[in-house]
Design a protein around this motif. Structure first.
Motif, short mmCIF file in Angstrom:
data_model
loop_
_atom_site.label_atom_id
_atom_site.label_comp_id
_atom_site.label_asym_id
_atom_site.label_seq_id
_atom_site.Cartn_x
_atom_site.Cartn_y
_atom_site.Cartn_z
N ALA A 186 0.84 -1.21 0.00
CA ALA A 186 0.00 0.00 0.00
C ALA A 186 0.88 1.26 0.00
CB ALA A 186 -0.92 -0.02 1.22
N LYS A 187 1.90 1.25 0.83
CA LYS A 187 2.80 2.42 0.88
C LYS A 187 3.49 2.62 -0.48
CE LYS A 187 3.77 1.87 5.82
NZ LYS A 187 4.04 3.11 6.57
N ALA A 188 3.92 1.49 -1.08
CA ALA A 188 4.59 1.59 -2.38
C ALA A 188 3.64 2.15 -3.44
CB ALA A 188 5.10 0.21 -2.80
N LEU A 189 2.39 1.77 -3.36
CA LEU A 189 1.41 2.26 -4.33
C LEU A 189 1.10 3.75 -4.13
CD1 LEU A 189 -0.99 -0.82 -4.21
CD2 LEU A 189 0.15 0.02 -6.28
N LEU A 190 1.35 4.23 -2.92
CA LEU A 190 1.04 5.64 -2.62
C LEU A 190 2.17 6.59 -2.99
CD1 LEU A 190 -0.84 5.41 0.81
CD2 LEU A 190 -1.79 5.92 -1.46
N VAL A 191 3.29 6.06 -3.45
CA VAL A 191 4.39 6.96 -3.86
C VAL A 191 3.89 7.86 -4.99
CG1 VAL A 191 6.65 7.07 -4.97
CG2 VAL A 191 6.23 5.37 -3.17
N ASP A 192 4.12 9.17 -4.83
CA ASP A 192 3.72 10.12 -5.88
C ASP A 192 4.74 10.01 -7.01
OD1 ASP A 192 2.67 13.62 -5.87
OD2 ASP A 192 3.24 12.25 -7.53
N ARG A 193 4.47 9.15 -7.97
CA ARG A 193 5.43 8.82 -9.01
C ARG A 193 5.74 10.04 -9.89
NH1 ARG A 193 4.65 3.35 -10.31
NH2 ARG A 193 6.19 3.56 -11.97
N ASP A 194 4.76 10.93 -10.08
CA ASP A 194 5.03 12.12 -10.91
C ASP A 194 6.00 13.06 -10.18
OD1 ASP A 194 1.56 12.26 -12.04
OD2 ASP A 194 3.31 11.13 -12.78
N ALA A 195 5.72 13.26 -8.89
CA ALA A 195 6.62 14.15 -8.13
C ALA A 195 8.00 13.54 -8.02
CB ALA A 195 6.03 14.40 -6.74
N LEU A 196 8.05 12.22 -7.82
CA LEU A 196 9.34 11.55 -7.71
C LEU A 196 10.13 11.66 -9.01
CD1 LEU A 196 11.29 9.70 -6.13
CD2 LEU A 196 9.96 7.75 -6.96
N ALA A 197 9.44 11.41 -10.14
CA ALA A 197 10.12 11.46 -11.43
C ALA A 197 10.63 12.87 -11.72
CB ALA A 197 9.17 11.00 -12.53
N ALA A 198 9.82 13.85 -11.37
CA ALA A 198 10.23 15.24 -11.63
C ALA A 198 11.46 15.59 -10.78
CB ALA A 198 9.07 16.18 -11.31
N ALA A 218 14.46 13.76 -12.22
CA ALA A 218 14.92 14.34 -13.50
C ALA A 218 15.68 15.64 -13.29
CB ALA A 218 13.72 14.58 -14.41
N SER A 219 15.29 16.36 -12.25
CA SER A 219 15.94 17.66 -12.02
C SER A 219 17.11 17.55 -11.05
CB SER A 219 14.90 18.66 -11.47
OG SER A 219 14.47 18.19 -10.18
N GLY A 220 17.41 16.32 -10.63
CA GLY A 220 18.53 16.15 -9.71
C GLY A 220 18.24 16.69 -8.32
N ASP A 221 16.96 16.76 -8.01
CA ASP A 221 16.56 17.24 -6.67
C ASP A 221 16.65 16.08 -5.69
OD1 ASP A 221 13.47 18.69 -5.30
OD2 ASP A 221 15.41 18.19 -4.40
N VAL A 222 17.83 15.87 -5.14
CA VAL A 222 18.08 14.68 -4.30
C VAL A 222 17.14 14.63 -3.12
CG1 VAL A 222 19.80 13.57 -2.83
CG2 VAL A 222 20.49 14.58 -5.03
N LEU A 223 17.04 15.73 -2.41
CA LEU A 223 16.20 15.73 -1.21
C LEU A 223 14.72 15.61 -1.58
CD1 LEU A 223 17.98 18.40 1.03
CD2 LEU A 223 18.20 15.90 1.05
N GLY A 224 14.34 16.26 -2.67
CA GLY A 224 12.94 16.18 -3.08
C GLY A 224 12.56 14.78 -3.49
#
Ligand code: AOS
Ligand code: ZN
Ligand code: ZN
Length: 388
Positions: free
Chosen positions: A310-322, A325-331
């Protein structure tokens, strides 16, 4: 963020296979603490497994272990499973408990011993034909304890020969699931010690051979989720033997030692499309409950896999990918940690309630009186356990 309805649908369709041997007595090399009410035969193991499925709704199949679950009539056992709303799952071969296998089974230096082991593997495929099982799970304890004891390369040749023979025996809808383990019971070499060895053999065998990742079978600190991501990408992740470890192959309740690791593994499964039944990933438990009551421990284990999923399914994949892609390590790290930090118990309670189940499967089991029933009914007779 994955919409809760999609999350709930994925959680509702998830299937977690429980192992027959987890219902029997087990222990360490120091002591087996027998428990009251333990099953006395494979049918009673299925009766207990049916309680796990009854209260969780996501444990419809049971893995068998041969010879521990050897019966005269496997079709009748499959019918008993069906009567309970279950199906028989993977068939686990056992070529590690016969005196002849002291120096190995399919890798043994003597051809006669290798033949005996191969005949057992063929017997397991015959059983699969009778039970309708898809998977033949192969874990080999084969290995050596001292440098020079045997020829490392020759043992790989012997392993390949046996695997090829079994692979050729498989039906169109059957698979070999080859399991690796970095040590134990052998200490100097293990003939299938790591994911690379298992992968190399499975690659040579063909599409009906895949790798099983037992979460207790890695050296401390191993990044298991990396192995999962890679095998899934290669189409060679056949499934899991889920359990927890603090030191070695402890076979404790999955998620009990390191729920964060289980979440990271399940994130790579979700990210790689491994939850889709078409991916053919078998989510199996491989645990031994030596000091805790077995059925509730298995229920808790199933719930732990559900929570990580359930937790894995809740990962905001769009925010994570963004962020990636931008090298935002902490984000990017925050996007993953936000999902891991989410309390998914209310969501899972909803999923269970929608399915007509008690939101708390462990409490429901304890209220059901099953433990008292089997303790009374199963007095006398030889209890099932490792080797029995
Ligand atoms: C042994 O360590 C492996 O995990 C096997 O998958 C399994 O535990 C064994 O076949 C006995 O259940
Ligand atoms: Zn295992
Ligand atoms: Zn193991």
């Amino acid at each position: 963020m994955t919409a809760p309805s999609a999350v709930k649908a994925a959680l509702t369709s998830q299937a977690i296979e429980t192992p027959s041997w987890a219902y029997g007595n087990s222990g360490t090399r120091f002591k087996v603490f027998a428990q009251p009410g333990v099953p006395r035969d494979p049918r009673e193991k299925l009766d207990d497994a049916a309680q796990v499925h009854r209260h969780t709704g996501v444990a419809p199949t049971v893995a068998l272990h041969i010879p521990w679950d050897r019966v005269d009539d496997y079709a009748a056992l499959a019918r008993h499973a069906d009567d309970l709303g279950l199906r028989l799952g993977a068939i686990n071969a056992n070529v590690f408990q016969d005196d002849d296998y002291k120096l190995g089974s399919v890798c043994h230096p003597e051809a006669a011993v290798r033949r005996k082991a191969l005949d057992h593997l063929f017997e397991c495929v015959d059983i699969m034909d009778a039970t309708g099982s898809r998977d033949l799970k192969l874990w080999f304890s084969d290995g050596t304890n001292y440098p020079g004891q045997d020829d490392i390369r020759a043992r790989q040749d012997r392993l390949a020969e046996a695997l090829t023979a079994v692979y050729e025996r498989l039906g169109d809808d059957q698979r070999i699931l080859l399991e690796y383990k970095f040590f134990e019971p052998a200490f100097y070499t293990t003939d299938v010690p790591d994911w690379g060895t298992a992968y190399a053999h499975c690659l040579k065998l063909g599409p009906k051979a895949q790798v099983v990742v037992d979460t207790g079978h890695h050296a401390p600190g191993t990044n298991i989720e990396f192995i999962v991501a890679l095998l899934l990408r290669e189409g060679k992740l056949g499934g899991f033997d889920f359990n927890s470890r603090f030191y070695a192959d402890d076979d404790l309740m999955v998620g009990a030692a390191d729920p964060f690791q289980l979440f990271r593994i399940m994130y790579e499964v979700v990210r790689g499309g491994g939850l889709d039944p078409a991916a053919g990933v078998a989510f199996m438990l491989d645990q031994c409950h030596n000091i805790e009551p077995k059925v509730p421990a298995i229920i808790r284990s199933v719930m732990n896999v559900q929570e990580a999923t359930a937790k894995a399914l809740l990962v905001d994949r769009d925010a994570l990918a963004a962020a990636q892609a931008s090298g935002d390590v902490l984000g990017a790290n925050a996007a993953l940690m936000d999902a891991f930090s989410t309390d998914v118990r209310p969501l899972l309670a909803e999923v269970r309630a929608d399915a007509g189940l008690d939101p708390d499967p462990v409490a429901a089991y304890h209220r059901s009186g099953w433990a008292e029933k089997i303790t009374e009914e199963r007095k006398g007779g030889q209890q099932a356990g490792w080797g029995a």
